[in-house]
Scaffold this active site. Structure first.
Site, short mmCIF file in Angstrom:
data_model
loop_
_atom_site.label_atom_id
_atom_site.label_comp_id
_atom_site.label_asym_id
_atom_site.label_seq_id
_atom_site.Cartn_x
_atom_site.Cartn_y
_atom_site.Cartn_z
N ARG A 65 0.84 -1.19 0.00
CA ARG A 65 0.00 0.00 0.00
C ARG A 65 0.88 1.25 0.00
O ARG A 65 1.95 1.26 0.62
CB ARG A 65 -0.91 0.03 1.23
CG ARG A 65 -2.06 -0.97 1.19
CD ARG A 65 -3.11 -0.60 0.13
NE ARG A 65 -4.25 -1.51 0.12
CZ ARG A 65 -4.39 -2.56 -0.71
NH1 ARG A 65 -3.44 -2.84 -1.59
NH2 ARG A 65 -5.47 -3.30 -0.66
N HIS A 81 -0.83 0.11 -9.77
CA HIS A 81 -1.50 -0.82 -8.84
C HIS A 81 -1.98 -2.07 -9.60
O HIS A 81 -3.18 -2.38 -9.62
CB HIS A 81 -2.67 -0.13 -8.13
CG HIS A 81 -3.07 -0.83 -6.86
ND1 HIS A 81 -3.43 -0.17 -5.72
CD2 HIS A 81 -3.15 -2.15 -6.56
CE1 HIS A 81 -3.73 -1.05 -4.77
NE2 HIS A 81 -3.57 -2.26 -5.26
P1 NAP Z 1 -1.61 -11.74 4.79
O1 NAP Z 1 -1.74 -13.15 4.34
O2 NAP Z 1 -2.58 -11.22 5.79
O3 NAP Z 1 -0.11 -11.55 5.32
C1 NAP Z 1 0.30 -10.43 6.04
C2 NAP Z 1 1.68 -10.67 6.58
O4 NAP Z 1 2.14 -9.47 7.22
C3 NAP Z 1 1.72 -11.78 7.64
O5 NAP Z 1 2.90 -12.53 7.53
C4 NAP Z 1 1.74 -10.99 8.96
O6 NAP Z 1 2.38 -11.66 10.03
C5 NAP Z 1 2.56 -9.79 8.55
N1 NAP Z 1 2.30 -8.64 9.44
C6 NAP Z 1 1.14 -7.97 9.63
N2 NAP Z 1 1.30 -6.99 10.55
C7 NAP Z 1 2.58 -7.08 10.97
C8 NAP Z 1 3.35 -6.37 11.92
N3 NAP Z 1 2.81 -5.35 12.64
N4 NAP Z 1 4.63 -6.72 12.10
C9 NAP Z 1 5.18 -7.74 11.40
N5 NAP Z 1 4.50 -8.47 10.48
C10 NAP Z 1 3.22 -8.13 10.27
O7 NAP Z 1 -1.70 -10.75 3.53
P2 NAP Z 1 -1.37 -11.07 2.01
O8 NAP Z 1 -2.48 -11.78 1.35
O9 NAP Z 1 -0.01 -11.67 1.92
O10 NAP Z 1 -1.37 -9.58 1.41
C11 NAP Z 1 -0.50 -8.57 1.91
C12 NAP Z 1 -0.91 -7.21 1.39
O11 NAP Z 1 -0.60 -7.10 0.01
C13 NAP Z 1 -2.40 -6.91 1.44
O12 NAP Z 1 -2.82 -6.50 2.74
C14 NAP Z 1 -2.54 -5.78 0.42
O13 NAP Z 1 -2.38 -4.53 1.06
C15 NAP Z 1 -1.36 -6.02 -0.52
N6 NAP Z 1 -1.80 -6.39 -1.88
C16 NAP Z 1 -1.45 -5.59 -2.93
C17 NAP Z 1 -1.82 -5.93 -4.20
C18 NAP Z 1 -1.42 -5.11 -5.38
O14 NAP Z 1 -1.90 -5.34 -6.49
N7 NAP Z 1 -0.52 -4.17 -5.23
C19 NAP Z 1 -2.58 -7.09 -4.42
C20 NAP Z 1 -2.91 -7.87 -3.34
C21 NAP Z 1 -2.53 -7.51 -2.06
P3 NAP Z 1 1.76 -13.02 10.65
O15 NAP Z 1 1.96 -14.05 9.56
O16 NAP Z 1 2.59 -13.29 11.82
O17 NAP Z 1 0.31 -12.74 10.92
C1 GLV Z 2 -5.21 -5.23 -4.04
O1 GLV Z 2 -4.54 -4.27 -3.82
C2 GLV Z 2 -5.68 -6.13 -3.04
O2 GLV Z 2 -5.60 -5.81 -1.84
O3 GLV Z 2 -6.18 -7.21 -3.40
#
Ligand code: NAP
Ligand code: GLV
Length: 306
Positions: free
Chosen positions: A221, A269
């Protein structure tokens, strides 16, 4: 069963048709204020009014991985908030990050400039050990990216809230291990959710702890990054460059310095897009599971914020 669709910036017809085809017995419709009560909602950045008028919703399915747009809303206590759980995103994210990493470390931009000028010249091969890749966030997307990067034999580090064990990845966890993670990293990939704890985490203080000549890949983000701090560190040479997919304001304003900075690559994005048919299949599978009283993956913890 009634399903209401309330997604900002999303063409509704293909979603409504896809959901209806997958759930022929259900009544699937576009949300309007004052509608009859629904069982489930499919949402992206919905207004508070949706939840105010539909307190009986069993679940709201977010058609993205990040739920930061929902955190400021009051979600009714019995409504589960469910995020997309991969649904074809992690392979896209792995492609994007590996592209950014390899484009930087193999100096493909410089080769392109050379060859455009008709110049046949070689650059020194990289030593992978000089480019340790650190991934902030080892969730659904971060873990997949870590494994993909490890396939190219870069040293890989990862940081998460809770401790992890991932083959080929040196894992760090918690605020107390962030400095050690940063000190071991040259190419920093951000895949954290946006929460009060992670907002502005990419700042002068953290980026200055990376190896000198570091590279940033921000695919999570825009509000994770203090933009003026990155610009200042590019000036000093602490940061060698960045590939950025997300911004504090989207679309990126026309006069923003990132558009024209010679060491910043901007994409709109697009690193991991929501894939409609994969997402519909996942949502429908979860509706069936919830109707059978079974647990589903991807339920958001509203206190943690992801
Ligand atoms: P997720 O499965 O919820 O993973 C989040 C990770 O971040 C977990 O490993 C979590 O730790 C860690 N985390 C959260 N808060 C933390 C903190 N305070 N300190 C240390 N580690 C922390 O999410 P995801 O599916 O991988 O997606 C991640 C992000 O990618 C989304 O929230 C979104 O903003 C972004 N995204 C962007 C796009 C794009 O097109 N640019 C697309 C999709 C997603 P734990 O494992 O210990 O809980
Ligand atoms: C895109 O940014 C998503 O959070 O899926």
């Amino acid at each position: 069963m009634r399903i209401t669709f309330c997604c900002t910036d999303t063409k509704p017809e293909p979603w409504l048709q896809g959901l209806q085809a997958a759930l022929p017995q259900a009544d699937v419709s576009l949300w309007h204020s004052g509608d009859a009560p629904a069982d489930y909602a499919v949402v992206w950045a919905p207004p508070q009014t949706l939840f105010d008028q539909q307190p009986q919703l069993k679940a709201a399915f977010n058609i993205g991985a990040g739920v930061d747009a929902l955190l400021a809303l009051q979600v009714p206590p019995q409504t589960k908030l469910v995020r997309l759980d991969d649904a074809g995103m992690s392979v896209q994210m792995a492609e994007y990050v590996c592209h950014a990493l390899i484009r930087h470390t193999r100096e493909f931009d410089a080769y392109e400039a050379d060859t455009r000028a008709g110049n046949w010249s070689f650059r020194k091969p990289l030593a992978r050990a000089d480019f340790p890749v650190g991934i902030l966030g080892l969730g659904v997307l971060g873990a997949r990216v870590a494994q993909a990067v490890a396939q190219f034999e870069f040293p890989v580090l990862g940081w998460s809230r809770s401790p992890k064990h991932i083959a080929g990845v040196q894992c760090f966890s918690g605020a107390q291990e962030l400095d050690r993670f940063l000190a071991g990293t040259r190419v920093l990939v951000n895949l954290l959710p946006l929460t009060p704890e992670t907002e502005n985490i990419l700042n002068r203080h953290t980026l200055s702890q990376l190896h000198s000549g570091a590279y940033l890949i921000n695919v999570a983000r825009g509000r994770h990054l203090v933009e003026e701090d990155l610009l200042a560190l590019l000036e000093t040479g602490q940061m060698a460059g960045a590939m950025l997919d997300v911004f504090r304001t989207e679309p990126l304003p026309a006069d923003h310095p990132f558009w024209t900075h010679p060491r910043i690559t901007v994409t709109p994005h697009t690193s991991a897009r929501t894939l409609r048919s994969e997402s519909i299949a996942q949502i429908v599978g979860k509706i069936h599971a919830l109707e059978r009283g079974e647990p589903v993956a991807g339920v958001v913890d509203l206190v943690r914020g992801y």
